[in-house]
Structures are given as structure tokens and as C-alpha cells.
Design an enzyme around this catalytic site. Sequence first.
Site, PDB file in Angstrom:
ATOM      1  N   ASP A  11       0.847  -0.838  -0.007  1.00  0.00           N
ATOM      2  CA  ASP A  11       0.026   0.002   0.285  1.00  0.00           C
ATOM      3  C   ASP A  11       1.051   1.320   0.045  1.00  0.00           C
ATOM      4  O   ASP A  11       1.294   1.790   1.244  1.00  0.00           O
ATOM      5  CB  ASP A  11      -0.670   0.203   1.653  1.00  0.00           C
ATOM      6  CG  ASP A  11      -1.604  -0.824   1.387  1.00  0.00           C
ATOM      7  OD1 ASP A  11      -2.863  -1.248   0.560  1.00  0.00           O
ATOM      8  OD2 ASP A  11      -2.225  -2.216   2.091  1.00  0.00           O
ATOM      9  N   ASP A 130     -13.197  -3.575  -1.284  1.00  0.00           N
ATOM     10  CA  ASP A 130     -13.512  -2.686   0.032  1.00  0.00           C
ATOM     11  C   ASP A 130     -14.412  -3.396   0.662  1.00  0.00           C
ATOM     12  O   ASP A 130     -15.868  -2.543   0.582  1.00  0.00           O
ATOM     13  CB  ASP A 130     -13.237  -2.064   0.328  1.00  0.00           C
ATOM     14  CG  ASP A 130     -11.037  -1.900   0.298  1.00  0.00           C
ATOM     15  OD1 ASP A 130     -10.750  -2.672  -0.315  1.00  0.00           O
ATOM     16  OD2 ASP A 130     -10.774  -0.762  -0.757  1.00  0.00           O
TER      17      ASP A 130
END
Length: 250
Positions: A11, A130
Site C-alpha cells: 500500500d 473493500d
Amino acid sequence: MPAKRVIPCLDVKEGRVVKGVQFQGLRDLGHPVDLARRYDAEGADELVFLDIAASLENRGTREAWVRAVARELSIPFTVGGGVSSVEDARSLLRAGADKVAVNTAAALRPSLVSELAAAFGRQCVVAAVDVRRDPDLGWRVHLKGGTEPTGRAALDWLWELADLGAGEFLLTSMDRDGTGDGFDLPLLDLASQIPIPLIASGGAGTAAHFVEALEHGADAVLAATLFHENRLPIPRLKARLAQHGLTVRI
């Protein structure tokens, strides 16, 4: 039976690898090039790179970061963050990605998934989703790095993505993300009903958690902090998976 895959996730924000808990409280965990080099040497099956600020900042992924990481890799490389057009995806593939991940842009314009599949083949299209569990409504999709809730049911959206041409799911449980409490197994049980490969993300804390996720229908398991901090080296994890009768590449 295809081998199960172990996938570290980078990330990336402002050129550094970061990680938090439930998408909050981000900590600096290193440089993406250094981590990519290490994971390639350790035997990771693939690497995922997510430019986590791209959608929030309404921009595409920084191609220079992708090129720098791709030079270190001999394994498949998935890149996502701010991909909103075929041209965005083409630029990332030319920069060294093997697959592109789409999330917010696909939810806002679902035809993007079909366009990407038509241009590059569905094997290049990873649908990142998500989700957070609502106690009354079940799992609901969130966008823009988890900051924007929607009323969309996760399972309905996964089926739609498969019909549109997604070749793989990267499914992240926001409730479990960064907690180390284990993957969301009921979520995996539902998502694995859909006949395309499923990458489980969110919650890994021990080798046993990876075993559970794979036994509950995941085709691949993804983690970040556990690998970045070298608390569970990939060779040790793969040996544990093999001990449980799971097919892995050693």
C-alpha cells in the site's frame, strides 16, 4: 489443482509503503523497491501494489513508482489505484504491471470492467472490493480507500463484476484489516461461490489464519504488515501450508 498463492501487498502513499488498522493510522513500513526485491527473492507468488491515495486525489497511479518496482520482479505484478480508463491501464501495463486492479472507478462506471477485459483479456483485470459488515444489512461495499460507504451489497457486486469480465477478485474485509484477528471466513464462504479466483485480504495474524482462508475457498492469500515486518517469512508460511495438504509453489 492450481497451487495456492501467497501475495504480499504494497500500500503506497507518497512513495512509501504504509499500513494501518481498518484503513486508519497509517505507519511507514519501508520503500516499495526494497520490499519488492525481498519478496521476489523469498518466493512470493505475486506482488500487489496499490496507490492508496490515487482515487482520493483524483489522479492515476504514479507510473515512475511502478517502473521502479517492476524492475525488481520476476513474478506477476498487479497494480491499482486511480485506474479509470483503458488508457490508464495501458500505461501501467507498459510500465511493467501484468494486471491492473480497479475499485472505485469500476463501481462508479461498471462498463470500465468490460472495456478493460475486451482490451487486455479478463486475466488482466482484478476487481478490488473493500467491504465492511453492517449488523443489519450484511457486507456493504466502500469506495475511495474505504472512506465512502455505499448501500451496495458485496455479494451482488461481486456477481456483477464477474459478469462484466473481471478475472479475479481482491476482496478486503475492512473490519479485519490490520487487526491480526484472522480473515473474515463467512465472507470468504459467500464470495467463493462465484467461479473466478478469489484473493483473501484483511486480518492475517498467524500462519493458521492463512490455512483457514484457503480452506474456506480462497485461491490466494494476501497480507501486508505481517510480511513487511518479517514476522512470518514467506518460506515458513509456505512450508506450513504444505504441511496442511495445500498445494503451493516451493
